[in-house]
Design an enzyme around this catalytic site. Structure first.
Site: not given
Length: 426
Positions: A102, A309
């Site tokens: 993540d 991201d």
């Protein structure tokens, strides 16, 4: 986030510290690849795209400023929404684990024995009693003091508690142990005394194919930050187009992560709170010949107004700005608009032939010219859709915009670099 599955396969011998500093690379595998534990041979490419979009929208809620944490321990994450998995080894002897990789959180944690409450996982739990290099961290140690939501146990060891926006959570011992990554050179690289969470009370929406989370964010306890000395604060990746997800890419560390050569552009990496996220500054987007100035997002109107991201699929923009971008796009495409999947606002009949206008994303000091594969994606047999969309006032540069670029992060020089390339040959 992204987006994709990172898998690092354990091998047999260890590199020296000098080899670490010279750089190394590991295999990068898409979440939906046949090499992934999530692979479902019954899913079509369209199914995988639709599922990725759903996960992506769930993931976005943690980036909202009204709920954004000051540390990764409170990041608003929908567990298992990440597009990547990572296989690493912990302990001595090495024990393989698979966890969600993540880019929007920091702490590395896995489920451990003895577990008072754990979610179901297919693989065995990590047993710290069988690792000769496992050590609990004292509650007086800086690693414990610097991490929010910690407490002191009766034996004066540090206890961590992390929770996420979907009510998923992990509590357990904050510890240090050897973490090992395999490299494409065939020589695994060991990092002693890496801070990890050994979770003994965990729950939520985690999938049985995973055992926890590997934080790749910018905070002090993330994997990237803990490798900083060994890899000079540098890492890069090259994401394959979604149609090639069965093939392998690489994530590079140290000198292997330097992005250079013709076509490279670099933009400042902006330090903001929370330090978990990678903030850039978006100045404008040009569609064809129309340049549209970016006036800001919930992240701010000036520096650091967008997050990059690798775990978010679409590039998401504030509603008003997105409307201008979409309008510029539709005015330059002569094809029939159709209704696409929920969450995608601009779609065309995939059977129609039409020219896709050039799109350039203007970051500070870096004009990134996208390819058609970055801006439109086939989501069904009949629909091809724009990979940009709006969601409230958030701004995120997603992984479809990053595919077929080498993207390098230098956390010492505080830059992010982009180099257009064919990732299948990289």
């Amino acid at each position: 986030m992204a987006a994709i599955v990172l898998a690092i396969l354990a091998l047999s011998t260890l590199c020296s510290i000098e080899a670490q500093k010279s750089g190394f690379s590991v295999e990068l595998i898409h979440r939906d690849s046949s090499k992934s534990p999530f692979y479902n041979p019954l899913e079509t490419t369209s199914d995988r795209v639709t599922n990725a979009l759903r996960r992506s929208f769930n993931r976005v809620h943690r980036f909202k400023t009204n709920s954004a944490p000051t540390t990764a321990a409170e990041s608003d994450l929908t567990a298992d929404s990440g597009e990547y998995l990572m296989k690493i080894s912990l302990g001595t002897p090495r024990f393989d684990i698979v966890a969600i990789a993540d880019t929007g959180s920091d702490l590395i944690w896995t489920q451990c024995k003895p577990c008072s409450q754990c979610f179901k996982q297919d693989a065995p739990f990590f047993d710290p009693s069988k690792s000769s290099t496992y050590r609990k961290i004292s509650c007086s140690a800086s690693q414990c003091i610097d991490l929010e939501r910690t407490s002191c146990s009766t034996d004066h060891s540090c206890q961590y508690a992390v929770s996420y926006g979907d009510s998923s959570f992990s509590d357990g011992d904050l510890a240090a142990d050897t973490l090992t990554l395999a490299s494409t050179t065939g020589r695994p690289v060991a990092f002693p005394k890496t801070v990890i969470g050994c979770g003994t009370f965990n729950g939520g929406t985690f999938d049985e194919k995973t055992s926890g989370i590997i934080g790749l964010g910018g905070g002090q306890v993330s994997l990237i930050s803990q490798l900083r000395t060994s890899v000079a604060g540098k890492f890069s990746y090259c994401l394959l187009p979604i149609s090639q997800a069965g093939n392998s890419s690489k994530i590079n560390f140290g000198s292997n992560a330097i992005v250079s050569g013709p076509g490279v552009v670099s933009t400042p990496l902006v330090k903001k709170s929370p330090d978990t996220f990678y903030f850039l500054t978006l100045e404008a987007i040009t569609v064809g010949t129309k340049r549209i100035k970016f006036t800001g997002s919930s992240l701010g109107s000036e520096e650091g107004n967008i997050i990059i991201d690798s775990g978010t699929t679409l590039t998401l923009l504030p509603s008003d700005f997105y409307s201008e971008v979409e309008s510029a796009m539709t005015s330059q495409i002569s094809a029939k608009r159709i209704e696409g999947p929920e969450g995608l606002s601009l779609c065309y009949n995939a059977k129609d032939e039409f020219k896709i206008p050039d799109v350039t994303v203007h970051f500070t000091n870096a004009d990134v010219k996208l390819k058609p594969l970055n801006t439109f994606i086939r989501v069904s047999d009949t629909a091809i859709c724009f990979t940009f969309n709006s969601l409230d006032d958030i701004a995120i540069y997603g992984n479809l915009s990053q595919m077929d670029f080498i993207i390098g992060y230098d956390t010492q020089k505080q830059t992010v670099s982009f180099k257009p390339t064919d990732c299948s040959k990289n």
